[in-house]
Write a protein that holds these residues in place. Structure first.
Motif, PDB file in Angstrom:
ATOM      1  N   ASP B  11      -2.287   0.564   7.924  1.00 45.24           N
ATOM      2  CA  ASP B  11      -2.546   1.498   6.814  1.00 45.24           C
ATOM      3  C   ASP B  11      -1.365   2.450   6.602  1.00 45.24           C
ATOM      4  OD1 ASP B  11      -4.959   0.333   6.412  1.00 45.24           O
ATOM      5  OD2 ASP B  11      -6.139   1.878   7.432  1.00 45.24           O
ATOM      6  N   ARG B  12      -0.783   2.893   7.725  1.00 44.10           N
ATOM      7  CA  ARG B  12       0.361   3.810   7.591  1.00 44.10           C
ATOM      8  C   ARG B  12       1.563   3.091   6.979  1.00 44.10           C
ATOM      9  NH1 ARG B  12      -1.651   6.161  12.223  1.00 44.10           N
ATOM     10  NH2 ARG B  12      -0.367   4.927  13.613  1.00 44.10           N
ATOM     11  N   PRO B  18       3.433   1.185  -3.706  1.00 42.24           N
ATOM     12  CA  PRO B  18       2.957   1.923  -4.884  1.00 42.24           C
ATOM     13  C   PRO B  18       1.425   1.910  -4.920  1.00 42.24           C
ATOM     14  CG  PRO B  18       4.559   0.246  -5.493  1.00 42.24           C
ATOM     15  CD  PRO B  18       4.242   0.027  -4.054  1.00 42.24           C
ATOM     16  N   GLY B  19       0.848   2.923  -5.555  1.00 44.67           N
ATOM     17  CA  GLY B  19      -0.602   3.116  -5.528  1.00 44.67           C
ATOM     18  C   GLY B  19      -1.426   1.868  -5.806  1.00 44.67           C
ATOM     19  N   ARG B  23      -3.793   0.483  -2.741  1.00 46.05           N
ATOM     20  CA  ARG B  23      -5.256   0.494  -2.785  1.00 46.05           C
ATOM     21  C   ARG B  23      -5.813  -0.894  -2.470  1.00 46.05           C
ATOM     22  NH1 ARG B  23      -4.071   4.454  -6.564  1.00 46.05           N
ATOM     23  NH2 ARG B  23      -3.759   2.987  -8.262  1.00 46.05           N
ATOM     24  N   ARG B  24      -5.117  -1.924  -2.957  1.00 48.37           N
ATOM     25  CA  ARG B  24      -5.609  -3.292  -2.708  1.00 48.37           C
ATOM     26  C   ARG B  24      -5.511  -3.663  -1.230  1.00 48.37           C
ATOM     27  NH1 ARG B  24      -6.082  -7.239  -6.415  1.00 48.37           N
ATOM     28  NH2 ARG B  24      -7.106  -8.221  -4.632  1.00 48.37           N
ATOM     29  N   VAL B  25      -4.391  -3.381  -0.597  1.00 49.81           N
ATOM     30  CA  VAL B  25      -4.251  -3.803   0.806  1.00 49.81           C
ATOM     31  C   VAL B  25      -5.093  -2.931   1.739  1.00 49.81           C
ATOM     32  CG1 VAL B  25      -1.976  -4.849   0.518  1.00 49.81           C
ATOM     33  CG2 VAL B  25      -2.123  -2.508   1.262  1.00 49.81           C
TER      34      VAL B  25
END
Lengths: 170, 307
Positions: B11-12, B18-19, B23-25
């Motif tokens: 996550d980090r 890019p947003g 958000r998808r990953v």
């Protein structure tokens, strides 16, 4: 007595308006001076020490005064708030908010810096900063001359304008 | 073995996206995020997630040129000038120990790659930290001289850095052995991921990390200043690194290093390592093999005899 008091009020307001106009001219000169000093420092730090820009902007926000200081603080704040938007966007938005005293040519020179900062190697950024700093120095000298010239005109006009209003009203 | 905080590390690493891609990953199932090794971005293509099972596209995503620029801008903290040297080598080390590989149109000056114009693809490799991994090899690293110097070999992405990091941690913590002072020359910040003077990845309590400078300088600085018993370095690639390692070996310090390669014969083909091997610097070779999540470790002495 009442007329005298009224005349005094008119004269004070008129002189205050003149002083405001002169103050605006001086603040612009100071802003250009501070921006110039900031860009020169930025160029040195970028070129010789390769310091990351967020650190430099934070320091500039603390060290520079007036509009320029608030401008650098705002770039730093916006960049932390929205890093994805990129430095160029934070730079542009901060200019709109805090460098309202600048003229179109001065703003254009600074916008070019915003387009380059953080996106190219240190040499290219340094060259752009040096070019902009030279331009701002020239514009500051012009602004200084203008402030001296127009300062006297505004002071005289405000005094004369006040006197004229008093004469018309009396 | 514990792949500590793998999903959180993923996550980090994904925060650099890019947003719309982030958000998808970050919406992927936790198990998948924990197994993901890389995120691969190619202009005009979907975002791919590399897991031990292979590359999987994230349907509905499309990577643009602006996305690639944004990732680089975020990875360099809006300060590309601070990572130019790394860009010239084709990757950028990211806080947290992740690595961003770069591909695009090269700008060449005097026969040297000086920059990349028009990024075409990026590979974001997530740092892995698997505690206990060293146990698979540690007991076999002892010889007549005590702890032998070790060279870890595997093809790219084989897990060399992950094993090296856990060896450093285990030796420094004294797991199943007396604790040792370990010096780490972490040029790219991938081994310890030092941020604010503190390692973000666990490299043990008796470890001193010299990061951000060329490996040879880091090794010599550690040797002169920190009195290490073990010196560790990732991916030896330059003659200067080899000469610093020879000097350290001559001072009685145990070396831990990694190199790209699959066999002892691969090393013989490369002049850089030939000298190290000929002078018997490494008493142990660890070859990592395997596909998917499966890893096998073969430990041999410097002449290829199994240990």
């Amino acid at each position: 007595m009442l007329k005298l008091l009224g005349a005094l009020c008119v004269m004070v307001v008129s002189l205050w308006c003149g002083a405001q106009a002169v103050g605006g001219l001086r603040r612009r000169v100071r802003a250009l001076e501070e921006l110039h000093a900031g860009l020169v420092w930025l160029e040195e730090e970028l070129t010789f020490r390769l310091t990351p820009l967020p650190q430099l902007l934070e320091r500039l926000g603390q060290d520079r005064r007036g509009e320029a200081g608030r401008f650098f603080q705002e770039v730093d704040r916006l960049l932390r708030l929205d890093p994805e938007g990129g430095l160029h966007q934070s730079w542009r938005r901060a200019m709109v908010r805090h460098l309202t005293l600048l003229k179109a040519e001065e703003r254009q020179a600074l916008l070019e810096v915003g387009q380059t900062l953080g996106r190219y190697d240190a040499r290219t950024q340094g060259q752009t900063l040096a070019r902009c700093a030279r331009r701002l120095a020239a514009l500051r000298d012009e602004a200084q001359g203008e402030a001296q010239r127009l300062g006297k005109v505004y002071t005289a006009l405000s005094a004369a304008g006040g006197a004229m209003v008093i004469l018309v009203l009396i | 073995m514990e792949n500590a905080g793998a999903a959180e590390r993923f996550d980090r690493a994904a925060e650099l996206l890019p947003g719309h891609l982030r958000r998808r990953v970050q919406g992927l199932p936790r198990e998948k995020r924990a197994r993901a090794e890389e995120l691969r971005l190619r202009r005009g293509r979907p975002l791919f997630v590399l897991t031990p099972q292979g590359e999987e596209p994230l349907e509905g995503t499309s990577v643009t040129a602006q996305d690639l620029e944004t990732v680089l801008e975020l990875a360099s903290a809006s300060s590309v000038h601070t990572v130019m040297e790394q860009i010239r080598h084709g990757f950028v080390s990211v806080p947290g120990g992740h690595r961003l590989g770069l591909c695009g149109t090269g700008v060449v000056e005097g026969g040297q790659l000086v920059n990349l114009r028009e990024l075409s693809s990026l590979s974001l490799r997530v740092a892995r930290e698997i505690r206990g991994l060293a146990r698979a090899v540690l007991p076999r690293l002892w010889g007549e001289r005590g702890l032998e110097s070790v060279l870890i070999l595997s093809p790219p992405g084989g897990g060399k850095t992950t094993l090296l990091r856990d060896l450093i941690r285990a030796l420094s913590a004294g797991e199943d052995c007396p604790p040792r002072r370990v010096g780490v020359a972490d040029e790219r910040g991938e081994l310890a991921a030092v941020a604010g003077g503190e390692p973000a990845l666990d490299v043990g309590p008796r470890t001193d990390v010299m990061s951000g400078c060329p490996k040879d300088i880091g090794l010599m600085t550690l040797l002169r200043g920190m009195n290490p018993q073990v010196l560790a370095v990732d991916e030896v690639t330059a003659p200067e690194d080899v000469s610093a390692m020879l000097q350290a070996a001559g001072c009685g310090v145990t070396l831990l290093a990694t190199a790209h390669g699959g066999t002892l014969r691969d090393l013989d083909r490369r002049p850089l390592y030939r000298e190290l091997m000929a002078r018997g610097v490494f008493g142990r070779l660890v070859v990592i093999r395997g596909t998917g999540e499966e890893r096998r470790y073969t430990v041999t002495d410097g002449e290829g005899r199994p240990c």
